[in-house]
Design a protein around this motif. Structure first.
Motif, PDB file in Angstrom:
ATOM      1  N   VAL A   1      -6.674  -1.716  -3.848  1.00  0.00           N
ATOM      2  CA  VAL A   1      -5.451  -1.533  -3.066  1.00  0.00           C
ATOM      3  C   VAL A   1      -5.882  -1.435  -1.608  1.00  0.00           C
ATOM      4  CG1 VAL A   1      -3.462  -0.049  -2.618  1.00  0.00           C
ATOM      5  CG2 VAL A   1      -4.287  -0.361  -4.957  1.00  0.00           C
ATOM      6  N   ASN A   2      -5.114  -2.019  -0.719  1.00  0.00           N
ATOM      7  CA  ASN A   2      -5.469  -2.082   0.698  1.00  0.00           C
ATOM      8  C   ASN A   2      -4.721  -1.046   1.531  1.00  0.00           C
ATOM      9  OD1 ASN A   2      -7.033  -4.898   1.021  1.00  0.00           O
ATOM     10  ND2 ASN A   2      -5.417  -5.110  -0.499  1.00  0.00           N
ATOM     11  N   PHE A   3      -5.466  -0.352   2.381  1.00  0.00           N
ATOM     12  CA  PHE A   3      -4.882   0.565   3.351  1.00  0.00           C
ATOM     13  C   PHE A   3      -5.453   0.240   4.721  1.00  0.00           C
ATOM     14  CE2 PHE A   3      -4.657   2.999  -0.654  1.00  0.00           C
ATOM     15  CZ  PHE A   3      -3.302   3.278  -0.676  1.00  0.00           C
ATOM     16  N   GLY A   4      -4.942   0.922   5.747  1.00  0.00           N
ATOM     17  CA  GLY A   4      -5.454   0.741   7.095  1.00  0.00           C
ATOM     18  C   GLY A   4      -6.719   1.568   7.300  1.00  0.00           C
ATOM     19  N   ALA A   5      -6.893   2.065   8.510  1.00  0.00           N
ATOM     20  CA  ALA A   5      -8.065   2.899   8.809  1.00  0.00           C
ATOM     21  C   ALA A   5      -8.142   4.068   7.824  1.00  0.00           C
ATOM     22  CB  ALA A   5      -7.976   3.408  10.238  1.00  0.00           C
ATOM     23  N   ARG A   6      -9.355   4.542   7.556  1.00  0.00           N
ATOM     24  CA  ARG A   6      -9.567   5.562   6.526  1.00  0.00           C
ATOM     25  C   ARG A   6      -8.656   6.761   6.707  1.00  0.00           C
ATOM     26  NH1 ARG A   6      -9.498   8.427   3.060  1.00  0.00           N
ATOM     27  NH2 ARG A   6     -11.111   9.235   1.665  1.00  0.00           N
ATOM     28  N   GLU A   7      -8.423   7.172   7.941  1.00  0.00           N
ATOM     29  CA  GLU A   7      -7.606   8.366   8.175  1.00  0.00           C
ATOM     30  C   GLU A   7      -6.124   8.131   7.893  1.00  0.00           C
ATOM     31  OE1 GLU A   7      -8.358   6.358  12.208  1.00  0.00           O
ATOM     32  OE2 GLU A   7      -9.505   6.850  10.392  1.00  0.00           O
ATOM     33  N   THR A   8      -5.719   6.896   7.689  1.00  0.00           N
ATOM     34  CA  THR A   8      -4.308   6.599   7.411  1.00  0.00           C
ATOM     35  C   THR A   8      -3.989   6.585   5.920  1.00  0.00           C
ATOM     36  OG1 THR A   8      -4.595   4.186   7.303  1.00  0.00           O
ATOM     37  CG2 THR A   8      -4.260   5.169   9.493  1.00  0.00           C
ATOM     38  N   VAL A   9      -4.994   6.693   5.073  1.00  0.00           N
ATOM     39  CA  VAL A   9      -4.760   6.664   3.628  1.00  0.00           C
ATOM     40  C   VAL A   9      -3.955   7.899   3.228  1.00  0.00           C
ATOM     41  CG1 VAL A   9      -5.826   6.667   1.348  1.00  0.00           C
ATOM     42  CG2 VAL A   9      -6.882   5.385   3.222  1.00  0.00           C
ATOM     43  N   PRO A  10      -2.863   7.741   2.486  1.00  0.00           N
ATOM     44  CA  PRO A  10      -2.040   8.893   2.089  1.00  0.00           C
ATOM     45  C   PRO A  10      -2.853   9.982   1.383  1.00  0.00           C
ATOM     46  CG  PRO A  10      -0.897   6.845   1.602  1.00  0.00           C
ATOM     47  CD  PRO A  10      -2.276   6.465   2.034  1.00  0.00           C
ATOM     48  N   GLU A  11      -2.501  11.207   1.636  1.00  0.00           N
ATOM     49  CA  GLU A  11      -3.233  12.364   1.119  1.00  0.00           C
ATOM     50  C   GLU A  11      -3.278  12.384  -0.407  1.00  0.00           C
ATOM     51  OE1 GLU A  11      -5.534  15.676   0.995  1.00  0.00           O
ATOM     52  OE2 GLU A  11      -5.023  14.478   2.760  1.00  0.00           O
ATOM     53  N   ARG A  12      -2.252  11.834  -1.051  1.00  0.00           N
ATOM     54  CA  ARG A  12      -2.216  11.874  -2.519  1.00  0.00           C
ATOM     55  C   ARG A  12      -3.367  11.091  -3.154  1.00  0.00           C
ATOM     56  NH1 ARG A  12       1.762   8.246  -1.009  1.00  0.00           N
ATOM     57  NH2 ARG A  12       1.779   6.196  -2.038  1.00  0.00           N
ATOM     58  N   PHE A  13      -4.037  10.253  -2.360  1.00  0.00           N
ATOM     59  CA  PHE A  13      -5.150   9.471  -2.883  1.00  0.00           C
ATOM     60  C   PHE A  13      -6.512  10.047  -2.476  1.00  0.00           C
ATOM     61  CE2 PHE A  13      -1.805   6.086  -2.288  1.00  0.00           C
ATOM     62  CZ  PHE A  13      -1.523   5.918  -3.644  1.00  0.00           C
ATOM     63  N   ALA A  14      -6.514  11.262  -1.985  1.00  0.00           N
ATOM     64  CA  ALA A  14      -7.729  11.835  -1.389  1.00  0.00           C
ATOM     65  C   ALA A  14      -8.940  11.818  -2.321  1.00  0.00           C
ATOM     66  CB  ALA A  14      -7.453  13.271  -0.923  1.00  0.00           C
ATOM     67  N   GLU A  15      -8.740  11.967  -3.620  1.00  0.00           N
ATOM     68  CA  GLU A  15      -9.859  12.060  -4.554  1.00  0.00           C
ATOM     69  C   GLU A  15     -10.290  10.722  -5.131  1.00  0.00           C
ATOM     70  OE1 GLU A  15     -11.386  14.959  -4.829  1.00  0.00           O
ATOM     71  OE2 GLU A  15      -9.882  15.665  -3.387  1.00  0.00           O
ATOM     72  N   ARG A  16      -9.726   9.647  -4.631  1.00  0.00           N
ATOM     73  CA  ARG A  16     -10.014   8.328  -5.198  1.00  0.00           C
ATOM     74  C   ARG A  16     -11.287   7.716  -4.622  1.00  0.00           C
ATOM     75  NH1 ARG A  16      -5.274   6.040  -7.360  1.00  0.00           N
ATOM     76  NH2 ARG A  16      -6.546   4.171  -7.707  1.00  0.00           N
ATOM     77  N   GLN A  17     -11.710   6.600  -5.189  1.00  0.00           N
ATOM     78  CA  GLN A  17     -12.905   5.894  -4.725  1.00  0.00           C
ATOM     79  C   GLN A  17     -12.518   4.880  -3.648  1.00  0.00           C
ATOM     80  OE1 GLN A  17     -14.864   3.631  -7.770  1.00  0.00           O
ATOM     81  NE2 GLN A  17     -16.461   2.858  -6.400  1.00  0.00           N
ATOM     82  N   PHE A  18     -13.202   4.949  -2.501  1.00  0.00           N
ATOM     83  CA  PHE A  18     -12.874   4.084  -1.367  1.00  0.00           C
ATOM     84  C   PHE A  18     -14.090   3.298  -0.904  1.00  0.00           C
ATOM     85  CE2 PHE A  18      -9.855   7.612  -1.087  1.00  0.00           C
ATOM     86  CZ  PHE A  18      -8.652   6.927  -1.008  1.00  0.00           C
ATOM     87  N   LEU A  19     -13.794   2.186  -0.241  1.00  0.00           N
ATOM     88  CA  LEU A  19     -14.802   1.418   0.466  1.00  0.00           C
ATOM     89  C   LEU A  19     -14.201   1.023   1.798  1.00  0.00           C
ATOM     90  CD1 LEU A  19     -17.584  -0.034   0.439  1.00  0.00           C
ATOM     91  CD2 LEU A  19     -16.357  -2.063  -0.383  1.00  0.00           C
ATOM     92  N   VAL A  20     -14.814   1.430   2.893  1.00  0.00           N
ATOM     93  CA  VAL A  20     -14.326   1.067   4.226  1.00  0.00           C
ATOM     94  C   VAL A  20     -14.796  -0.355   4.518  1.00  0.00           C
ATOM     95  CG1 VAL A  20     -14.360   1.603   6.682  1.00  0.00           C
ATOM     96  CG2 VAL A  20     -14.307   3.465   4.993  1.00  0.00           C
ATOM     97  N   HIS A  21     -13.872  -1.281   4.466  1.00  0.00           N
ATOM     98  CA  HIS A  21     -14.185  -2.700   4.682  1.00  0.00           C
ATOM     99  C   HIS A  21     -14.507  -2.972   6.147  1.00  0.00           C
ATOM    100  CE1 HIS A  21     -14.120  -6.995   4.021  1.00  0.00           C
ATOM    101  NE2 HIS A  21     -13.117  -7.156   4.874  1.00  0.00           N
ATOM    102  N   ASN A  22     -13.699  -2.393   7.031  1.00  0.00           N
ATOM    103  CA  ASN A  22     -13.921  -2.434   8.478  1.00  0.00           C
ATOM    104  C   ASN A  22     -13.102  -1.301   9.078  1.00  0.00           C
ATOM    105  OD1 ASN A  22     -11.216  -3.387   9.121  1.00  0.00           O
ATOM    106  ND2 ASN A  22     -11.863  -5.420   8.439  1.00  0.00           N
ATOM    107  N   PRO A  23     -13.169  -1.055  10.380  1.00  0.00           N
ATOM    108  CA  PRO A  23     -12.434   0.086  10.948  1.00  0.00           C
ATOM    109  C   PRO A  23     -10.932   0.056  10.707  1.00  0.00           C
ATOM    110  CG  PRO A  23     -14.080  -0.692  12.499  1.00  0.00           C
ATOM    111  CD  PRO A  23     -14.057  -1.683  11.387  1.00  0.00           C
ATOM    112  N   GLN A  24     -10.376  -1.128  10.434  1.00  0.00           N
ATOM    113  CA  GLN A  24      -8.929  -1.245  10.239  1.00  0.00           C
ATOM    114  C   GLN A  24      -8.510  -1.374   8.785  1.00  0.00           C
ATOM    115  OE1 GLN A  24     -10.480  -3.285  12.825  1.00  0.00           O
ATOM    116  NE2 GLN A  24      -9.990  -1.510  14.091  1.00  0.00           N
ATOM    117  N   VAL A  25      -9.457  -1.594   7.877  1.00  0.00           N
ATOM    118  CA  VAL A  25      -9.106  -1.837   6.470  1.00  0.00           C
ATOM    119  C   VAL A  25      -9.959  -0.959   5.551  1.00  0.00           C
ATOM    120  CG1 VAL A  25      -9.006  -3.513   4.598  1.00  0.00           C
ATOM    121  CG2 VAL A  25      -8.400  -4.215   6.923  1.00  0.00           C
TER     122      VAL A  25
END
Length: 406
Positions: A281-305
Motif C-alpha cells: 500500500v502506498n503512502f506519502g512521507a513516513r510521517e504522513t502514514v496514519p497512526e492506525r498503521f504504526a505497528e506495520r512493516q514499512f519500506l521508505v521508497h524515497n522521501p515522498q513515498v
C-alpha cells in the motif's frame, strides 16, 4: 469547415475577461463562441446563454436557475454542463475549449472538461492552478494555467496571462494533426517493482504489431487507461499491476477508485490481468502514514513515498474485491497468478517476502472467481518478473483475443 473554439465562464462576473480572450482568438483567424455559465440570469454578450446550458440538466433548468444557495447553483450548473458540452463535441461543432475562473468557476467546468476525449484541446485559466490540481484535472489531459492575479478585471498582468492562454488554445486547435491508427493500441499497467515483466511483454507485443501504452499504476494511471478504453482508443488490456486495489481497499494514496475494472469489463475487450504489487500500500512521507498503521512493516521508497506490506487478511479482501468485479464479465478474460511473488520486493530474501500473505491472496482468488470457459484463473510456478511469466501473459492474451486482430 472553420474551426470553432468555445470560450466558457460565468459571464455575470467575468464577461470583460472572457471577451478579451475571445478577441485574442479571433485575431488569429479562428472563430470563437462565448458560452455563459452564470447561475443568475445571462450576459448579453453571450452567444450561448446560461439558460441553454441549464436546459441540459437531467432534472430540468429550474434545478439550476432557482437555487438560492450559490454553491448549490454552481454544483447543478456543473451537472448541466457535464451533459451539454460533450454533446457539442460529439456533433463536431467545436474544435477546442477554454475556460477562465476562480475556484468556483474551475469546479464548475472541470467535470465537463474531464469528460471530453483524450487529445481534444482543453485549457482552464484558474486561480487554483498552482495548487493541488488533481480534483480538477483528474485522469484527463486538461491544461491548467495559473492566472497569477485573480480573474477580476483586466490589468497589465491579467492581459498577458489571458493573451497567452488564448494563443495556447489557438495553437492546439490550429495545429492538431490526426495520428494514424495503424497499430491496435493496448493498455498495460506497471509499477517500478513490476517493470521487468511489463518491459518484456511490451517489447514482444510491439514486435507483433501492437501499440502498447504503459500506465503507471498510481490511481490516476488506471483511471486514465480506462478512460481511453471508454473512448474506444484502447482495444485490449494487460492489467499486470493491479496494486491500485490495495490502496483502494486499505486507504493508501493511490487508489484506483470504486469503478476500477468496470469499464474494461463493460466494453468486453480482450482482458488479461495479474496481481502485480498487491504486496504493498502506498503512502506519502513516513510521517504522513496514519497512526492506525504504526505497528506495520514499512519500506521508505524515497522521501515522498512510503510502502506498507499488506497482510494476509487484506490480501483476502483484495481477492474478494477483484472477484466481485471479474465475475460480472461476459467476454473472455484470464487472471494469471505468479506463485513465487507479485513484485521485486516479494521474493525470497526481499523486504516484503511473505508466502503466507501471498497464499491467502492466491487461494481466495481461486475460490471466489467463478470460472467458466470464458473466465479462467491459472497459477504459474514462477515470479512475476520471470521471463516464463511474461510468456504466460502473452499466451493468455493471444487466447482471449481469438481472431480479433487478424
Amino acid at each position: 469547415m472553420r474551426k470553432i473554439i468555445y470560450a466558457l465562464a460565468t459571464m455575470d462576473t467575468k464577461a470583460d475577461e472572457l471577451c478579451f480572450v475571445a478577441d485574442a482568438i479571433c485575431n488569429t483567424g479562428l472563430d470563437v463562441v462565448l458560452v455563459d455559465l452564470s447561475t443568475r440570469g445571462s450576459a448579453e454578450q453571450a452567444d450561448i446563454t446560461a439558460e441553454t446550458v441549464a436546459a441540459s440538466h437531467p432534472d430540468g433548468p429550474d434545478v439550476v436557475q432557482k437555487q438560492t444557495d450559490r454553491g448549490q447553483a454552481v454544483t447543478e450548473m456543473a451537472a448541466a454542463l457535464r451533459v451539454w458540452l460533450p454533446a457539442q463535441i460529439h456533433d463536431n461543432q467545436v474544435a477546442g475549449v477554454i475556460a477562465i475562473g476562480g475556484s468556483g468557476g474551475t469546479a464548475l467546468v472541470a467535470p465537463a472538461f474531464q469528460a471530453l476525449p483524450i487529445g481534444f484541446p482543453k485549457l482552464i485559466v484558474s486561480t487554483v492552478a498552482s495548487g493541488n490540481t488533481q480534483p480538477y484535472v483528474g485522469h484527463s489531459d486538461i491544461t491548467m494555467m495559473y492566472s497569477v492575479v485573480d480573474v477580476a478585471g483586466l490589468n497589465s498582468v491579467s492581459r498577458r496571462i489571458l493573451s497567452n492562454a488564448a494563443h495556447a488554445i489557438t495553437g492546439m486547435v490550429a495545429h492538431t494533426s490526426d495520428v494514424p491508427d495503424v497499430r491496435p493500441a493496448l493498455g498495460m499497467t506497471m509499477f517500478g517493482v513490476t517493470t521487468p515483466c511489463v518491459d518484456m511483454v511490451r517489447e514482444k507485443l510491439a514486435a507483433k504489431g501492437f501499440d502498447p501504452l504503459v500506465f503507471h499504476a498510481t490511481g490516476t494511471g488506471g483511471q486514465a487507461m480506462e478512460k481511453l478504453v471508454a473512448d474506444g482508443l484502447i482495444r485490449g488490456v494487460l492489467d499486470i499491476t493491479t496494486t491500485e486495489v490495495a490502496d483502494e481497499v486499505v486507504g493508501g494514496i493511490m487508489p484506483g477508485g470504486p469503478r476500477r475494472f468496470d469499464t474494461i469489463i463493460e466494453r468486453g475487450i480482450p482482458y488479461v490481468l495479474s496481481l502485480g504489487a498487491l504486496d504493498m500500500v502506498n503512502f506519502g512521507a513516513r510521517e504522513t502514514v496514519p497512526e492506525r498503521f504504526a505497528e506495520r512493516q514499512f519500506l521508505v521508497h524515497n522521501p515522498q513515498v512510503t510502502l506498507m506490506r499488506t497482510t494476509a487478511e487484506e490480501n483476502q479482501q483484495f481477492a474478494k474485491w477483484i472477484a466481485a468485479k471479474i465475475n460480472r464479465s461476459t467476454a473472455p478474460l484470464e487472471i494469471l497468478i505468479p506463485e513465487q511473488g507479485v513484485s521485486m520486493l516479494d521474493k525470497q530474501g526481499a523486504a516484503f517476502y511473505d508466502p503466507e500473505a501471498d497464499r491467502c491472496l492466491f487461494e481466495t482468488l481461486d475460490q471466489e472467481v467463478v470460472q467458466t470457459d470464458e473466465r479462467r484463473v491459472t497459477r504459474h510456478a514462477c515470479h512475476i518478473n520471470d521471463a516464463a511469466f511474461a510468456e504466460a501473459l502473452l499466451a493468455a492474451f493471444e487466447r482471449v483475443c481469438g481472431n480479433q486482430f487478424l
